[in-house]
Write a protein that holds these residues in place. Structure first.
Motif, mmCIF file in Angstrom:
data_model
loop_
_atom_site.group_PDB
_atom_site.id
_atom_site.type_symbol
_atom_site.label_atom_id
_atom_site.label_comp_id
_atom_site.label_asym_id
_atom_site.label_seq_id
_atom_site.Cartn_x
_atom_site.Cartn_y
_atom_site.Cartn_z
ATOM 1 N N THR A 105 0.923 -1.386 -0.096
ATOM 2 C CA THR A 105 0.050 0.107 -0.019
ATOM 3 C C THR A 105 0.772 1.253 0.170
ATOM 4 O OG1 THR A 105 -1.867 -1.166 1.365
ATOM 5 C CG2 THR A 105 -1.879 1.158 1.380
ATOM 6 N N ASN A 115 -10.507 -9.658 8.360
ATOM 7 C CA ASN A 115 -11.223 -8.626 7.766
ATOM 8 C C ASN A 115 -12.585 -8.083 8.335
ATOM 9 O OD1 ASN A 115 -11.122 -7.024 5.427
ATOM 10 N ND2 ASN A 115 -10.871 -8.946 4.273
ATOM 11 N N GLN A 164 -9.084 2.070 3.953
ATOM 12 C CA GLN A 164 -9.633 1.773 2.694
ATOM 13 C C GLN A 164 -8.549 1.363 1.533
ATOM 14 O OE1 GLN A 164 -12.924 1.681 2.253
ATOM 15 N NE2 GLN A 164 -12.372 0.980 0.239
ATOM 16 N N ARG A 165 -7.582 2.177 1.421
ATOM 17 C CA ARG A 165 -6.523 1.591 0.520
ATOM 18 C C ARG A 165 -6.136 0.250 0.941
ATOM 19 N NH1 ARG A 165 -3.239 5.996 -1.695
ATOM 20 N NH2 ARG A 165 -4.319 8.067 -1.753
ATOM 21 N N ASN A 175 -7.626 -2.144 2.595
ATOM 22 C CA ASN A 175 -8.314 -3.079 2.181
ATOM 23 C C ASN A 175 -8.615 -3.585 0.789
ATOM 24 O OD1 ASN A 175 -10.225 -4.381 3.965
ATOM 25 N ND2 ASN A 175 -11.001 -2.504 4.908
ATOM 26 N N GLU A 176 -8.482 -2.570 -0.095
ATOM 27 C CA GLU A 176 -8.475 -2.756 -1.549
ATOM 28 C C GLU A 176 -7.307 -3.722 -1.903
ATOM 29 O OE1 GLU A 176 -8.431 1.005 -3.357
ATOM 30 O OE2 GLU A 176 -10.253 1.587 -2.248
ATOM 31 N N ASP A 177 -6.058 -3.370 -1.136
ATOM 32 C CA ASP A 177 -4.902 -4.188 -1.545
ATOM 33 C C ASP A 177 -4.886 -5.422 -0.970
ATOM 34 O OD1 ASP A 177 -4.083 -1.815 -2.787
ATOM 35 O OD2 ASP A 177 -2.728 -1.314 -1.138
ATOM 36 N N THR A 219 -7.916 -7.245 -0.484
ATOM 37 C CA THR A 219 -8.744 -8.010 -1.168
ATOM 38 C C THR A 219 -8.285 -8.597 -2.438
ATOM 39 O OG1 THR A 219 -10.558 -6.601 -0.399
ATOM 40 C CG2 THR A 219 -11.058 -7.796 -2.286
ATOM 41 N N ALA A 220 -7.423 -7.753 -3.147
ATOM 42 C CA ALA A 220 -6.692 -7.965 -4.358
ATOM 43 C C ALA A 220 -5.659 -9.402 -3.997
ATOM 44 C CB ALA A 220 -5.817 -7.011 -4.899
#
Lengths: 319, 319
Positions: free
Chosen positions: A228, A281, B278-279, B281-283, B285-286
């Protein structure tokens, strides 16, 4: 932990040689000939510990590249080294897989025809169900499989990164299938006790669940958070490096671990890892919500409970 | 980092006294009277550093409880200590807020009537926009506000946990508002240089964004993962403690940090923290998806990129 200096290593060797008759290291070596397949951090640490504590008469090493063979030779880690697996495992009474777990099947296929009758095959991998799945079916009858996982490591990789003390005071988990030859299990346990480790027996599936939380999830999270940061715009990234001492640097240490090893772990412990990511999560979402809505008490309660775990780890001398 | 032994501390004091005329510590003290409000890890480390390097003639300390006052007295951290803020800040040319950031407004209200004209007020908090919001409006005219954040710490809390070397080689970020009296900014910078820190000037909003990723997110993640483990069923939890050396223990160290301090940080840097969650979390999830679908290359690529950041941090000597 740094590589011990030559002097310190020599002093430790002398101390080992001077140990009483009950100490590992002065008795008859446990093994005549140990073959290590792979000579990274764990393989080279094991070679050093076997040497220091005189756990085997002869150490042979297989490495994937000529460059690694040269390093193993230069570091004096073994008596024989080569890229061809056949001569390395021939005549060995113990063969230790020290490669990333993703190539276990390939290695097992290559060594199977050369294994001595009665030989013990073990490994040092961080996932254990896959040993049952990938290695067991490929071994000839009369060869004993005793999967093992020394719970120890650093963020450094390669033959130079190893040191004999890596396993001292750490746990080594053995996951032999029911019915495995008991003498073979005991000999592998003796090897790790000789490296100053403590032994735990466990079911492979349970091992993979426990390690998913203590090891695989922490590494995944560390890789994620450092990733990140890598994706931030240039100037902020420079500042992240500058002010890393505020917590971030501990994650970068973990996220510097060997990429191939970790890719293989995640791909081969998929089910347990996906399950703990899911739990994590949910917990993160709850915290996120508490921050958004200013729920100070929920934050304080969690932050207090997590302190307890730290205390337990310090008491268990695993800090 | 451990508390230095008495001998080592004494030797360092002697060395400081023997420094040349340009070294901090032998010149006229920077401040006549420094008042520290709060005497936890940072406050008590600052008191020790001020003593060792002779940065002030007199140190006064305000603590919330009589027990903390007694500790500060027993540890010899100051010349005057008490729970009543008035006498502690009276006559001080520097007042340093070393409390959790959540009580800044309350503290500022209490000290305002007692501040000497021309006094400098600074702090050591991990969020900086809130100083502008909560403290600045409460101070009388003629008092200079120079917010500061020494980027240093350990997982330990309380007056006993401090040590004079905590700030050595670390950054201290100052976030004075435009138009702040320059001499006051310089004196606060000199204080931290005297503690062997390096100085950086920054806009408070930018500070809060950078620290959200280098400090607040890592702590939040560590608290979350340790909390996830706390919630496991009893037997697995015992094993998590036993095998913590595999990565988990590094998170437990971070998650042992002071709960009140961290609650206040998250509640007072909400926007930036929610953005980095948020950032992150996106990473995550990927990565989760890559594991589920067996995309080894995506994992390997990320795990290789994250190694670079570690190297940069080591080169920046912040490892």
């Amino acid at each position: 932990m740094a590589e011990p200096s030559g002097d310190r290593a020599a002093a430790a060797d002398a101390a080992a040689a001077a140990d009483g008759p009950d100490a590992p290291g002065t008795a008859e070596p446990l093994f005549d000939r140990v073959a290590l397949i792979g000579i990274g951090l764990i393989g080279s640490s094991l070679a050093r510990a076997i040497r220091r504590y005189r756990l085997a008469r002869t150490i042979t090493v297989a490495a994937r590249t000529e460059a690694s063979c040269a390093k193993a030779r230069d570091l004096g880690l073994c008596d024989l080294v080569g890229t061809d697996l056949g001569p390395i495992v021939a005549g060995a009474d113990l063969v230790v897989l020290c490669t990333p777990v993703g190539v276990y099947a390939e290695v097992a296929t290559a060594i199977a025809p050369h294994l001595a009758p009665g030989a013990i095959v073990t490994d040092v991998g961080s996932v254990k169900q896959l040993v049952v799945r990938d290695v067991a079916p490929l071994l000839p009858a009369g060869v004993h499989l005793v999967p093992a996982h020394p719970v120890a490591g650093t963020e450094h990789s390669g033959p130079e990164a190893g040191f004999a003390e890596l396993f001292e005071g750490r746990w080594c988990i053995l996951t032999p299938a029911p019915g495995t030859n008991e003498a073979s299990v005991e000999r592998v346990a003796a090897l790790w006790r000789g490296c100053r480790s403590m032994i735990e027996l466990m079911d492979p599936k349970h091992h993979d669940v426990v390690l998913a939380i203590t090891s695989h999830l922490p590494h995944l999270i560390a890789y994620t958070i450092v990733g990140t940061a890598v994706d931030l715009e240039e100037q902020t990234r420079a500042e992240v490096i500058k002010f890393a001492a505020a917590g971030f640097r501990d994650f970068t240490r973990i996220a510097a671990s060997d990429p191939v090893m970790w890719r293989d772990i995640f791909l081969n412990n998929r089910e347990a890892v996906l399950d703990v990511i899911q739990r994590f999560n949910e917990d993160l979402t709850a915290l996120q919500r508490a921050i958004r809505w200013g729920e100070g008490e929920a934050l304080f309660d969690l932050f207090t409970r997590t302190r307890e775990i730290r205390r337990s780890i310090i008491e268990a001398r695993q800090a």
